[in-house]
Design a protein around this motif. Structure first.
Motif, PDB file in Angstrom:
ATOM      1  N   THR A  94      14.204 -27.324  14.068  1.00 45.25           N
ATOM      2  CA  THR A  94      15.554 -27.657  13.316  1.00 45.25           C
ATOM      3  C   THR A  94      15.675 -26.884  12.056  1.00 45.25           C
ATOM      4  OG1 THR A  94      15.179 -29.755  14.369  1.00 45.25           O
ATOM      5  CG2 THR A  94      16.927 -29.621  12.515  1.00 45.25           C
ATOM      6  N   THR A  95      16.364 -25.768  12.150  1.00 41.42           N
ATOM      7  CA  THR A  95      16.483 -25.046  10.904  1.00 41.42           C
ATOM      8  C   THR A  95      17.841 -25.528  10.034  1.00 41.42           C
ATOM      9  OG1 THR A  95      17.926 -23.366  11.874  1.00 41.42           O
ATOM     10  CG2 THR A  95      15.454 -23.029  11.903  1.00 41.42           C
ATOM     11  N   PRO A  96      17.786 -25.084   8.855  1.00 42.81           N
ATOM     12  CA  PRO A  96      19.187 -25.616   8.280  1.00 42.81           C
ATOM     13  C   PRO A  96      20.470 -24.769   8.719  1.00 42.81           C
ATOM     14  CG  PRO A  96      17.396 -25.018   6.691  1.00 42.81           C
ATOM     15  CD  PRO A  96      16.746 -24.757   7.925  1.00 42.81           C
ATOM     16  N   ASP A  97      20.274 -23.369   9.268  1.00 43.13           N
ATOM     17  CA  ASP A  97      21.318 -22.970   9.946  1.00 43.13           C
ATOM     18  C   ASP A  97      21.882 -23.691  11.066  1.00 43.13           C
ATOM     19  OD1 ASP A  97      21.556 -20.827   7.995  1.00 43.13           O
ATOM     20  OD2 ASP A  97      20.179 -19.587   9.391  1.00 43.13           O
ATOM     21  N   LEU A  98      20.759 -24.025  11.998  1.00 42.76           N
ATOM     22  CA  LEU A  98      21.061 -25.092  13.246  1.00 42.76           C
ATOM     23  C   LEU A  98      21.800 -26.489  12.787  1.00 42.76           C
ATOM     24  CD1 LEU A  98      21.053 -25.885  16.367  1.00 42.76           C
ATOM     25  CD2 LEU A  98      18.730 -26.692  15.926  1.00 42.76           C
ATOM     26  N   ALA A  99      21.429 -27.130  11.656  1.00 45.58           N
ATOM     27  CA  ALA A  99      21.940 -28.201  11.051  1.00 45.58           C
ATOM     28  C   ALA A  99      23.292 -28.076  10.816  1.00 45.58           C
ATOM     29  CB  ALA A  99      20.904 -28.805  10.248  1.00 45.58           C
ATOM     30  N   ALA A 100      23.498 -26.781  10.005  1.00 47.46           N
ATOM     31  CA  ALA A 100      25.018 -26.578   9.631  1.00 47.46           C
ATOM     32  C   ALA A 100      25.826 -26.446  10.769  1.00 47.46           C
ATOM     33  CB  ALA A 100      24.736 -25.166   8.721  1.00 47.46           C
ATOM     34  N   LYS A 101      25.382 -25.622  11.817  1.00 44.03           N
ATOM     35  CA  LYS A 101      26.399 -25.541  12.794  1.00 44.03           C
ATOM     36  C   LYS A 101      26.977 -26.858  13.486  1.00 44.03           C
ATOM     37  CE  LYS A 101      24.703 -20.891  14.066  1.00 44.03           C
ATOM     38  NZ  LYS A 101      23.964 -20.171  14.840  1.00 44.03           N
ATOM     39  N   VAL A 102      25.890 -27.700  13.504  1.00 42.06           N
ATOM     40  CA  VAL A 102      26.167 -29.143  14.201  1.00 42.06           C
ATOM     41  C   VAL A 102      26.842 -30.225  13.178  1.00 42.06           C
ATOM     42  CG1 VAL A 102      25.141 -31.104  15.261  1.00 42.06           C
ATOM     43  CG2 VAL A 102      24.181 -28.929  15.910  1.00 42.06           C
ATOM     44  N   SER A 103      26.280 -30.148  11.951  1.00 36.14           N
ATOM     45  CA  SER A 103      26.878 -31.135  11.089  1.00 36.14           C
ATOM     46  C   SER A 103      28.061 -30.582  10.128  1.00 36.14           C
ATOM     47  CB  SER A 103      25.573 -31.527  10.104  1.00 36.14           C
ATOM     48  OG  SER A 103      25.359 -30.317   9.219  1.00 36.14           O
ATOM     49  N   GLY A 104      28.165 -29.292   9.935  1.00 38.55           N
ATOM     50  CA  GLY A 104      29.238 -28.801   9.127  1.00 38.55           C
ATOM     51  C   GLY A 104      28.795 -28.863   7.573  1.00 38.55           C
ATOM     52  N   VAL A 105      27.468 -28.989   7.282  1.00 32.70           N
ATOM     53  CA  VAL A 105      27.347 -29.249   5.962  1.00 32.70           C
ATOM     54  C   VAL A 105      26.321 -27.690   5.862  1.00 32.70           C
ATOM     55  CG1 VAL A 105      25.252 -29.926   4.238  1.00 32.70           C
ATOM     56  CG2 VAL A 105      26.466 -31.487   5.967  1.00 32.70           C
ATOM     57  N   PRO A 106      26.964 -26.858   4.808  1.00 31.75           N
ATOM     58  CA  PRO A 106      26.123 -25.557   4.590  1.00 31.75           C
ATOM     59  C   PRO A 106      24.775 -25.479   4.413  1.00 31.75           C
ATOM     60  CG  PRO A 106      28.131 -25.888   3.111  1.00 31.75           C
ATOM     61  CD  PRO A 106      28.018 -27.097   3.764  1.00 31.75           C
ATOM     62  N   ALA A 107      24.149 -24.631   5.088  1.00 36.91           N
ATOM     63  CA  ALA A 107      22.802 -24.424   5.225  1.00 36.91           C
ATOM     64  C   ALA A 107      22.092 -24.422   3.718  1.00 36.91           C
ATOM     65  CB  ALA A 107      22.368 -23.254   6.072  1.00 36.91           C
ATOM     66  N   ASP A 108      22.744 -23.819   2.754  1.00 32.69           N
ATOM     67  CA  ASP A 108      22.143 -23.644   1.562  1.00 32.69           C
ATOM     68  C   ASP A 108      22.036 -25.016   0.766  1.00 32.69           C
ATOM     69  OD1 ASP A 108      25.018 -23.593   1.317  1.00 32.69           O
ATOM     70  OD2 ASP A 108      24.893 -22.802  -0.769  1.00 32.69           O
ATOM     71  N   LEU A 109      22.931 -26.039   1.125  1.00 33.64           N
ATOM     72  CA  LEU A 109      22.909 -27.108   0.617  1.00 33.64           C
ATOM     73  C   LEU A 109      21.862 -28.151   1.144  1.00 33.64           C
ATOM     74  CD1 LEU A 109      26.565 -28.155  -0.127  1.00 33.64           C
ATOM     75  CD2 LEU A 109      24.993 -27.520  -1.666  1.00 33.64           C
ATOM     76  N   ILE A 110      21.701 -27.850   2.476  1.00 38.60           N
ATOM     77  CA  ILE A 110      20.699 -28.501   3.240  1.00 38.60           C
ATOM     78  C   ILE A 110      19.124 -28.094   2.539  1.00 38.60           C
ATOM     79  CG2 ILE A 110      19.227 -29.015   5.320  1.00 38.60           C
ATOM     80  CD1 ILE A 110      22.099 -28.498   6.762  1.00 38.60           C
ATOM     81  N   VAL A 111      19.131 -26.785   2.269  1.00 39.67           N
ATOM     82  CA  VAL A 111      17.756 -26.383   1.575  1.00 39.67           C
ATOM     83  C   VAL A 111      17.526 -27.045   0.335  1.00 39.67           C
ATOM     84  CG1 VAL A 111      16.491 -24.338   0.712  1.00 39.67           C
ATOM     85  CG2 VAL A 111      17.743 -24.364   3.027  1.00 39.67           C
ATOM     86  N   ARG A 112      18.622 -26.893  -0.297  1.00 46.38           N
ATOM     87  CA  ARG A 112      18.852 -27.505  -1.862  1.00 46.38           C
ATOM     88  C   ARG A 112      18.550 -28.823  -2.004  1.00 46.38           C
ATOM     89  NH1 ARG A 112      23.906 -26.598  -5.856  1.00 46.38           N
ATOM     90  NH2 ARG A 112      22.729 -27.435  -7.488  1.00 46.38           N
TER      91      ARG A 112
END
Length: 103
Positions: A51-69
């Protein structure tokens, strides 16, 4: 809130899994806490690493960089993320919004 994550309703779970995976991948997990207070982490950890931030971003609409942060702030504390400092030196909070409303 310093970090405002607003996932599409019903997708907060993938944001949390991506945050957990990021914490594990970067070695930010509190191994002593996990060893003392959890069971089955050895089986759980590999199951979330896909479950990468990029995958989560595609599903959730939350930018990957914000998930990492958010993962970094959650694991290491707000002081680990210098961008969260207010001009007067106060440290601000991180919030994940999971309410159902128009984006």
């Amino acid at each position: 809130a310093t970090l405002f994550l607003q996932p599409v309703p019903g997708t907060d779970w993938i944001v949390f899994l991506a945050m957990i995976a990021e914490i594990i991948r970067n070695g930010w997990a509190d191994e002593a806490f996990i060893a003392e207070r959890t069971e089955g982490f050895e089986d759980f950890a590999p199951s979330v690493l896909a479950t990468t931030p990029d995958l989560a971003a595609k599903v959730s609409g939350v930018p990957a960089d914000l998930i990492v942060r958010a993962a970094r702030v959650y694991a290491l504390g707000l002081r680990a993320d210098e961008a969260t400092a207010a001009p007067d030196g106060r440290w601000l909070r991180c919030a994940i919004r999971t309410t159902c409303e128009d984006r």
